[in-house]
Scaffold this active site. Structure first.
Site, PDB file in Angstrom:
ATOM      1  N   HIS A  71      -4.183   0.198  -3.883  1.00  0.00           N
ATOM      2  CA  HIS A  71      -3.972  -0.100  -5.302  1.00  0.00           C
ATOM      3  C   HIS A  71      -5.264   0.326  -5.991  1.00  0.00           C
ATOM      4  CE1 HIS A  71      -0.462  -2.706  -4.408  1.00  0.00           C
ATOM      5  NE2 HIS A  71      -1.106  -2.839  -3.258  1.00  0.00           N
ATOM      6  N   HIS A 104       6.478  -3.112  -1.332  1.00  0.00           N
ATOM      7  CA  HIS A 104       5.858  -4.161  -0.533  1.00  0.00           C
ATOM      8  C   HIS A 104       6.973  -5.092  -0.048  1.00  0.00           C
ATOM      9  CE1 HIS A 104       2.198  -2.738  -2.322  1.00  0.00           C
ATOM     10  NE2 HIS A 104       1.458  -3.742  -1.884  1.00  0.00           N
ATOM     11  N   GLU A 116       4.964  -8.966   3.563  1.00  0.00           N
ATOM     12  CA  GLU A 116       3.520  -9.259   3.576  1.00  0.00           C
ATOM     13  C   GLU A 116       3.382 -10.773   3.751  1.00  0.00           C
ATOM     14  OE1 GLU A 116       1.530  -8.493  -0.160  1.00  0.00           O
ATOM     15  OE2 GLU A 116      -0.488  -8.643   0.726  1.00  0.00           O
ATOM     16  N   ASP A 132      -5.512  -1.231   1.008  1.00  0.00           N
ATOM     17  CA  ASP A 132      -4.876  -2.132   0.036  1.00  0.00           C
ATOM     18  C   ASP A 132      -5.732  -2.292  -1.225  1.00  0.00           C
ATOM     19  OD1 ASP A 132      -2.721  -3.632  -0.803  1.00  0.00           O
ATOM     20  OD2 ASP A 132      -3.141  -5.378   0.435  1.00  0.00           O
TER      21      ASP A 132
HETATM   22  N1  ADE Z   1      -1.214  -5.820  -5.730  1.00  0.00           N
HETATM   23  C1  ADE Z   1      -2.432  -5.492  -5.304  1.00  0.00           C
HETATM   24  N2  ADE Z   1      -2.588  -5.820  -4.025  1.00  0.00           N
HETATM   25  C2  ADE Z   1      -1.421  -6.371  -3.615  1.00  0.00           C
HETATM   26  C3  ADE Z   1      -0.949  -6.899  -2.393  1.00  0.00           C
HETATM   27  N3  ADE Z   1      -1.704  -6.947  -1.296  1.00  0.00           N
HETATM   28  N4  ADE Z   1       0.300  -7.391  -2.351  1.00  0.00           N
HETATM   29  C4  ADE Z   1       1.077  -7.370  -3.439  1.00  0.00           C
HETATM   30  N5  ADE Z   1       0.677  -6.879  -4.610  1.00  0.00           N
HETATM   31  C5  ADE Z   1      -0.565  -6.380  -4.704  1.00  0.00           C
HETATM   32 ZN    ZN Z   2      -0.603  -3.612  -1.440  1.00  0.00          ZN
END
Ligand code: ADE
Ligand code: ZN
Length: 349
Positions: free
Chosen positions: A26, A204, A207, A285
């Site tokens: 990101h 995503h 997670e 990330d």
């Molecule tokens: N936005 C930035 N990092 C993130 C993550 N690890 N999971 C979900 N959204 C995000």
């Molecule tokens: Zn992410």
């Protein structure tokens, strides 16, 4: 398994020098505290922390949401095209140092347009940086627009509409932000429109959320990669499905430990998944928040997980190339360069 014979003491040099891609970064998560403070001062944005050190000291997270609160506050210093350019160029300098040959950058337009920043400032600043990454570092780079899943379907549709004048500057769409309570199917209709536009699709899933969210991303959104996906382990049938289909998972080890998805790196399941035949890739990330960029992720994983050796290093780099959305001629050249690095190490072993 021809690289299994390379001894473990060659790993640090191999990890550093092997060509690799980054598929889960990101770009707002690459904003280092020093740049946050510099942009805040330039743009007259008030911050809740008195100093760079105080801000960095606050980077102790208990879960995804505790991180996102700080991440969105940090991103609030980005106001104009040049801010986005500076942020991305700082990342590309780090990426070059880590021997990244190709990067696909996530960006969160709603975080900025909600504050009145024009869509054009966001995308044109990032696009200019991608062009300069190629010119200055030889890095091929592209953009993936992410929808914030804690916001509504309507907001996602509006965002897509606002981004369409810049369609040639992004290659795909993703789904990020708070996962729990925001399943992929909430955005099935938006992603259907994105597929019709010819955009690449990622999301995503798994997670913090359950395996059912991974299945929903596969079936309802028809993703080409799963971002994170590590909670697939809770469902052995899903693990088999992911292995059989070759679906890539963009795994982010330092992130997972920082956000308490796994208690320590020793507990991480990526080696198990890799050895079960899943297409695992390593990624950073939000490197400014989680303690390191891509090479640091590789180093942390290989020092914590003794079952990983040189063959795995090659496989992870190879997966990162195969799973990218780059063109075939580039991929073929990176695969050859990767093999050359490992063949040289094998010859000297
Ligand atoms: N936005 C930035 N990092 C993130 C993550 N690890 N999971 C979900 N959204 C995000
Ligand atoms: Zn992410």
């Amino acid at each position: 398994m021809k690289y299994a014979a390379i001894p473990r003491d060659r790993l640090p040099a191999l990890l550093a020098h092997m060509p690799k891609t980054e598929l889960h970064i990101h770009i707002e998560g690459s904003l280092e505290p020093e740049l946050i403070f510099a942009l805040a001062e330039k743009n007259g944005v008030a911050l809740s922390y008195p100093s760079v050190e105080a801000l960095r000291a606050a980077y102790a997270f208990t879960d995804l949401q505790s991180f996102l609160d700080l991440y969105y506050a940090g991103a609030s210093v980005l106001m104009n095209e040049d801010d986005f350019y500076r942020m991305a160029m700082a990342y590309f300098a780090r990426a070059h140092a880590d021997h990244i040959v190709h990067a696909e950058l996530f960006f969160d337009p709603q975080t900025h347009t909600e504050r009145g920043v024009p869509m054009g400032a966001v995308i044109e600043g990032l696009d200019r940086a991608c062009a300069d990454a190629k010119a200055h570092y030889g890095i091929s780079a592209s953009l993936i627009l992410c929808f914030l899943r804690h916001l509504s379907e309507e907001s996602a549709f509006e965002t897509l509409q606002a981004a369409l004048p810049y369609r040639q500057h992004f290659i795909g769409v993703g789904l990020d932000s708070g996962e729990r309570g925001n399943p992929p199917e909430k955005f099935a209709r938006v992603f259907a429109q994105c597929r019709a536009l010819g955009l690449h699709i990622v999301a995503h899933a798994g997670e913090e959320g359950p395996p059912a969210y991974i299945e929903s991303a596969l079936d309802e959104l028809q993703v080409q990669r799963i971002d994170h996906g590590v909670r697939c382990s809770d469902d052995p049938a899903l693990v088999r499905r992911l292995a059989a289909s070759g679906m890539p998972l963009t795994v982010c080890p330092l992130s997972n430990v920082k956000l308490c998805v796994f208690p320590t790196m020793q507990d991480h399941n990526l080696a198990t998944l890799l050895h079960a035949g899943l297409c695992i890739t390593l990624n950073s990330d939000d490197p400014a928040y989680f303690g390191g960029y891509l090479l640091t992720n590789f180093e942390a994983v290989f020092s914590a997980l003794p079952s990983l050796g040189a063959q795995d290093a090659w496989q992870l780099a190879r997966n990162s190339i195969d799973a990218s959305f780059a063109g075939e001629p580039d991929k073929a050249a990176w695969r050859a360069a990767l093999d050359q690095v490992f063949d040289q190490a094998l010859a000297g072993a």
